[in-house]
Scaffold this active site. Sequence first.
Site, PDB file in Angstrom:
ATOM      1  N   PHE A  25      38.999  48.538  39.779  1.00 14.06           N
ATOM      2  CA  PHE A  25      39.045  47.099  39.512  1.00 14.06           C
ATOM      3  C   PHE A  25      40.442  46.640  39.127  1.00 14.06           C
ATOM      4  O   PHE A  25      40.622  45.544  38.639  1.00 14.06           O
ATOM      5  CB  PHE A  25      38.080  46.743  38.370  1.00 14.06           C
ATOM      6  N   VAL A  28      48.007  48.271  39.609  1.00 15.21           N
ATOM      7  CA  VAL A  28      49.077  48.485  38.629  1.00 15.21           C
ATOM      8  C   VAL A  28      50.416  48.269  39.331  1.00 15.21           C
ATOM      9  O   VAL A  28      50.684  48.848  40.380  1.00 15.21           O
ATOM     10  CB  VAL A  28      48.987  49.907  38.017  1.00 15.21           C
ATOM     11  N   ASP A 141      37.587  60.336  30.295  1.00 14.75           N
ATOM     12  CA  ASP A 141      37.968  60.466  31.706  1.00 14.75           C
ATOM     13  C   ASP A 141      39.223  61.328  31.841  1.00 14.75           C
ATOM     14  O   ASP A 141      40.138  60.994  32.599  1.00 14.75           O
ATOM     15  CB  ASP A 141      38.172  59.069  32.319  1.00 14.75           C
TER      16      ASP A 141
HETATM   17  P1  ATP Z   1      40.051  54.287  37.805  1.00 17.77           P
HETATM   18  O1  ATP Z   1      39.242  53.318  38.612  1.00 17.77           O
HETATM   19  O2  ATP Z   1      40.437  55.538  38.583  1.00 17.77           O
HETATM   20  O3  ATP Z   1      39.483  54.584  36.460  1.00 17.77           O
HETATM   21  P2  ATP Z   1      41.799  52.319  36.668  1.00 17.77           P
HETATM   22  O4  ATP Z   1      41.366  51.090  37.395  1.00 17.77           O
HETATM   23  O5  ATP Z   1      41.292  52.456  35.284  1.00 17.77           O
HETATM   24  O6  ATP Z   1      41.473  53.604  37.541  1.00 17.77           O
HETATM   25  P3  ATP Z   1      44.399  53.430  36.026  1.00 17.77           P
HETATM   26  O7  ATP Z   1      43.931  54.826  36.291  1.00 17.77           O
HETATM   27  O8  ATP Z   1      44.725  53.065  34.634  1.00 17.77           O
HETATM   28  O9  ATP Z   1      43.375  52.353  36.665  1.00 17.77           O
HETATM   29  O10 ATP Z   1      45.650  53.148  36.943  1.00 17.77           O
HETATM   30  C1  ATP Z   1      45.614  53.323  38.349  1.00 17.77           C
HETATM   31  C2  ATP Z   1      46.868  54.066  38.813  1.00 17.77           C
HETATM   32  O11 ATP Z   1      48.040  53.291  38.486  1.00 17.77           O
HETATM   33  C3  ATP Z   1      47.087  55.409  38.123  1.00 17.77           C
HETATM   34  O12 ATP Z   1      46.432  56.450  38.783  1.00 17.77           O
HETATM   35  C4  ATP Z   1      48.607  55.554  38.188  1.00 17.77           C
HETATM   36  O13 ATP Z   1      49.020  56.052  39.440  1.00 17.77           O
HETATM   37  C5  ATP Z   1      49.096  54.129  38.060  1.00 17.77           C
HETATM   38  N1  ATP Z   1      49.439  53.823  36.657  1.00 17.77           N
HETATM   39  C6  ATP Z   1      48.584  53.469  35.670  1.00 17.77           C
HETATM   40  N2  ATP Z   1      49.223  53.270  34.504  1.00 17.77           N
HETATM   41  C7  ATP Z   1      50.522  53.502  34.758  1.00 17.77           C
HETATM   42  C8  ATP Z   1      51.716  53.445  33.953  1.00 17.77           C
HETATM   43  N3  ATP Z   1      51.654  53.115  32.678  1.00 17.77           N
HETATM   44  N4  ATP Z   1      52.894  53.749  34.541  1.00 17.77           N
HETATM   45  C9  ATP Z   1      52.952  54.083  35.858  1.00 17.77           C
HETATM   46  N5  ATP Z   1      51.877  54.147  36.670  1.00 17.77           N
HETATM   47  C10 ATP Z   1      50.675  53.854  36.133  1.00 17.77           C
END
Ligand code: ATP
Length: 360
Positions: A25, A28, A141
């Site tokens: 959802f 980044v 996770d």
């Molecule tokens: P999921 O659906 O897999 O739980 P999510 O929507 O919660 O994912 P995140 O895992 O927090 O999202 O972020 C997605 C991707 O963005 C990460 O796998 C990473 O590659 C990148 N990312 C997230 N936070 C950072 C950060 N602080 N700095 C650099 N890249 C980041």
Amino acid sequence: MVLNIITEDFENFYDIQDDLGSGQFAVVKRVRELNTGHEFAAKFVRKKKCVAGRRGLKREEILREADILSELAPHRNIITLHDIFENKHEIILVLELVGGGELFHYIAEKDTLSEEEAAKFILQILEGVHHMHEKNIVHLDLKPENVMLLEKNKTQIKIIDFGISRKLQPNEPTKETFGTPEFVAPEVIAFEPVTLATDMWSIGVITYILLSGASPFLGNTNQETFNNITQVDYRFDEEFFANTSDLAKDFIQQLFVKNPRQRATVVDCLNHPWIKPRRRKDEEERRNAQINMPSFKSFIARRRWKVQMHCESRTLRTVTTKKFDKDGNVKSAKVSERKGKTAIYEGQYSETDESDNDIE
Ligand code: ATP
């Protein structure tokens, strides 16, 4: 904790640059703060439009991640939250930029890695998790994709993605969460309450993969994976573990314990001789053992391929339909994401083709 949510236009404060990644959802992006020139990672998380909506997350769910991050700051192994913005469609979490990529990708570039070096990486994960667990926060996770390096070619680890993390409350069991099939603990599959020990199981899975390049419980389907986890069905096959120390295997064994109360805690792990050797013999054992690099490299190659084919193992987030018995235990439940293919009936998992089967 009171969060300071900025409702002014995000672009008055930040210049939006390239994409860094995406989740179910969230997108980044790299952003530059206009008044300082500093770079951050902004996580744009879509808000659910209405209660029955399937796209996006509830506002409270997104703010829970922000709340947890602000409670955890600062810690050298945990991502820091810098700002929060909200507009009609999304909440934007401005996070510390983690520029070194995934830890496992960095390791896969090397020719060799001793267990001593591997244990130092696991130590950093444990230190981050210790900080969370001291505050009664469970990540839920932990997996290789969520362990990143702060800077390229440097070795400081940052744990990211607190999207399904919870602050555990005394006398209030936390059940409605899931995680990523390969890494979840047996109690998650059984719909029993999650505890701090739930994270420890996942640390066992991460360590097992790091040492061998094999995934301990992974089956051909989610159902097979869940069965393997439930039966704690894993082995240290010679094919993968020929060069692994007994100390490292013991560390993993302490974590793959079905009863969460008997599983090693983060403090137990920090004091385990594989992490903190006290005798010269243990130190030498760790220094002389190597991770299985050829197998590890092919594990990473397979993962990268899966990501390209969009069939990587994703976090399952929602428990959608549940039935309870008279004691309040879950009798049957269905876990699914928007395009989820995992269902659980009467404690048995079955694959399903339903793609939009969630009731919210
Ligand atoms: P999921 O659906 O897999 O739980 P999510 O929507 O919660 O994912 P995140 O895992 O927090 O999202 O972020 C997605 C991707 O963005 C990460 O796998 C990473 O590659 C990148 N990312 C997230 N936070 C950072 C950060 N602080 N700095 C650099 N890249 C980041």
